[in-house]
Design a protein around this motif. Sequence first.
Motif, PDB file in Angstrom:
ATOM      1  N   VAL A 191      27.058 -16.999  47.120  1.00 17.17           N
ATOM      2  CA  VAL A 191      25.949 -16.532  46.700  1.00 17.17           C
ATOM      3  C   VAL A 191      25.857 -15.910  45.308  1.00 17.17           C
ATOM      4  O   VAL A 191      24.667 -16.060  44.803  1.00 17.17           O
ATOM      5  CB  VAL A 191      25.269 -15.612  47.671  1.00 17.17           C
ATOM      6  CG1 VAL A 191      24.771 -15.978  48.934  1.00 17.17           C
ATOM      7  CG2 VAL A 191      26.320 -14.395  47.895  1.00 17.17           C
ATOM      8  N   ASN A 192      27.111 -15.802  44.643  1.00 13.29           N
ATOM      9  CA  ASN A 192      26.972 -15.334  43.363  1.00 13.29           C
ATOM     10  C   ASN A 192      27.518 -16.571  42.519  1.00 13.29           C
ATOM     11  O   ASN A 192      28.089 -17.309  43.077  1.00 13.29           O
ATOM     12  CB  ASN A 192      27.575 -14.143  43.139  1.00 13.29           C
ATOM     13  CG  ASN A 192      28.916 -14.164  43.931  1.00 13.29           C
ATOM     14  OD1 ASN A 192      29.169 -15.114  44.653  1.00 13.29           O
ATOM     15  ND2 ASN A 192      29.744 -13.137  43.873  1.00 13.29           N
ATOM     16  N   ASN A 193      27.287 -16.278  41.047  1.00 12.06           N
ATOM     17  CA  ASN A 193      27.728 -17.644  40.207  1.00 12.06           C
ATOM     18  C   ASN A 193      29.141 -17.666  39.870  1.00 12.06           C
ATOM     19  O   ASN A 193      29.513 -18.501  39.185  1.00 12.06           O
ATOM     20  CB  ASN A 193      26.747 -17.439  39.042  1.00 12.06           C
ATOM     21  CG  ASN A 193      25.444 -18.090  39.544  1.00 12.06           C
ATOM     22  OD1 ASN A 193      25.280 -18.936  40.503  1.00 12.06           O
ATOM     23  ND2 ASN A 193      24.377 -17.425  39.229  1.00 12.06           N
ATOM     24  N   PHE A 194      29.977 -16.479  39.948  1.00 13.57           N
ATOM     25  CA  PHE A 194      31.137 -16.152  39.348  1.00 13.57           C
ATOM     26  C   PHE A 194      31.251 -16.622  37.978  1.00 13.57           C
ATOM     27  O   PHE A 194      32.035 -17.389  37.377  1.00 13.57           O
ATOM     28  CB  PHE A 194      32.228 -17.169  40.198  1.00 13.57           C
ATOM     29  CG  PHE A 194      32.314 -16.945  41.732  1.00 13.57           C
ATOM     30  CD1 PHE A 194      33.068 -15.789  41.953  1.00 13.57           C
ATOM     31  CD2 PHE A 194      31.722 -17.557  42.539  1.00 13.57           C
ATOM     32  CE1 PHE A 194      32.983 -15.278  43.235  1.00 13.57           C
ATOM     33  CE2 PHE A 194      31.799 -17.623  43.967  1.00 13.57           C
ATOM     34  CZ  PHE A 194      32.323 -16.232  44.339  1.00 13.57           C
ATOM     35  N   PHE A 195      30.150 -16.330  37.010  1.00 12.06           N
ATOM     36  CA  PHE A 195      30.063 -16.434  35.740  1.00 12.06           C
ATOM     37  C   PHE A 195      31.491 -15.990  35.114  1.00 12.06           C
ATOM     38  O   PHE A 195      31.682 -16.558  33.932  1.00 12.06           O
ATOM     39  CB  PHE A 195      28.950 -15.782  35.028  1.00 12.06           C
ATOM     40  CG  PHE A 195      28.826 -14.491  35.111  1.00 12.06           C
ATOM     41  CD1 PHE A 195      29.448 -13.583  34.282  1.00 12.06           C
ATOM     42  CD2 PHE A 195      28.185 -13.786  36.444  1.00 12.06           C
ATOM     43  CE1 PHE A 195      29.392 -12.221  34.555  1.00 12.06           C
ATOM     44  CE2 PHE A 195      28.069 -12.396  36.363  1.00 12.06           C
ATOM     45  CZ  PHE A 195      28.592 -11.616  35.544  1.00 12.06           C
ATOM     46  N   TYR A 196      32.152 -15.098  35.389  1.00 12.65           N
ATOM     47  CA  TYR A 196      33.502 -14.463  34.744  1.00 12.65           C
ATOM     48  C   TYR A 196      34.551 -15.428  34.998  1.00 12.65           C
ATOM     49  O   TYR A 196      35.707 -15.407  34.325  1.00 12.65           O
ATOM     50  CB  TYR A 196      33.623 -13.128  35.058  1.00 12.65           C
ATOM     51  CG  TYR A 196      33.472 -12.828  36.664  1.00 12.65           C
ATOM     52  CD1 TYR A 196      34.556 -13.269  37.370  1.00 12.65           C
ATOM     53  CD2 TYR A 196      32.320 -12.457  37.232  1.00 12.65           C
ATOM     54  CE1 TYR A 196      34.393 -13.072  38.798  1.00 12.65           C
ATOM     55  CE2 TYR A 196      32.119 -12.355  38.461  1.00 12.65           C
ATOM     56  CZ  TYR A 196      33.279 -12.609  39.319  1.00 12.65           C
ATOM     57  OH  TYR A 196      33.299 -12.374  40.807  1.00 12.65           O
TER      58      TYR A 196
END
Length: 206
Positions: A191-196
């Motif tokens: 559900v989250n983008n793991f942009f890090y």
Amino acid sequence: MLEIIQLSPKTDNGYFVVKYIKKVLKSPVFWIVIVYTIFLAYSTHIEDPKEIPYPIAQINFKTSRKYISSNYAASSRLGNHLFELASVLSISRDLNRVPIFFIEDCYHEKMWEDTNNLIPGLMNQFLVINGSVPRAIRRTSFHEKCCTFDNPSVLKENKDEYLHLKGTHYQSWKYFSQMRNELLGFLKTPVNNFFYLPVSSESTFV
Ligand SMILES: *[C@@H]1O[C@H](CO)[C@@H](O)[C@H](O)[C@H]1NC(C)=O
């Protein structure tokens, strides 16, 4: 140092070892230590409350289907569980049997929860039964070493209605090499983008 070793001939050394072992075996301290170690191993084993078996599962016999289940290294980690479940699922298909996951104790319950969280589609393939494997079900040896591939076709001869394998880990990709896409499809979409996190490029694969 070298001289000392050379001074005592092999036979003398051997004689000394035998004499020493005899002495140790006669010593009450040695036996007390052995008995205490066994006692400790046994008591710590049964004292782990997570290993206390759940009540025996209620299952029907003489149904029209055949089933397969396995022992699992349930106290191990998620990575191990993925191998185990994917392999047992694949074996169940080879043998045309319904895969069962018995929740035998707290460790199995945790394994079931964790796997359901990460890859629910995989657990959904199993008939989940809350309870220990009934004694009436014979335990069959299979996959006794952790990281080898045992050909499931050796189990085709087995006519047990409930086939319960004693193996754990099933750490060989050969069990499920043909299931790559299906297994990927079982994963839950994040559900989250793991942009890090770093992303793959032409030259790196992460
Ligand atoms: C399974 O049964 C045990 C007790 O027998 C119970 O504590 C546990 O909550 C049950 N788990 C599920 C998932 O139903």
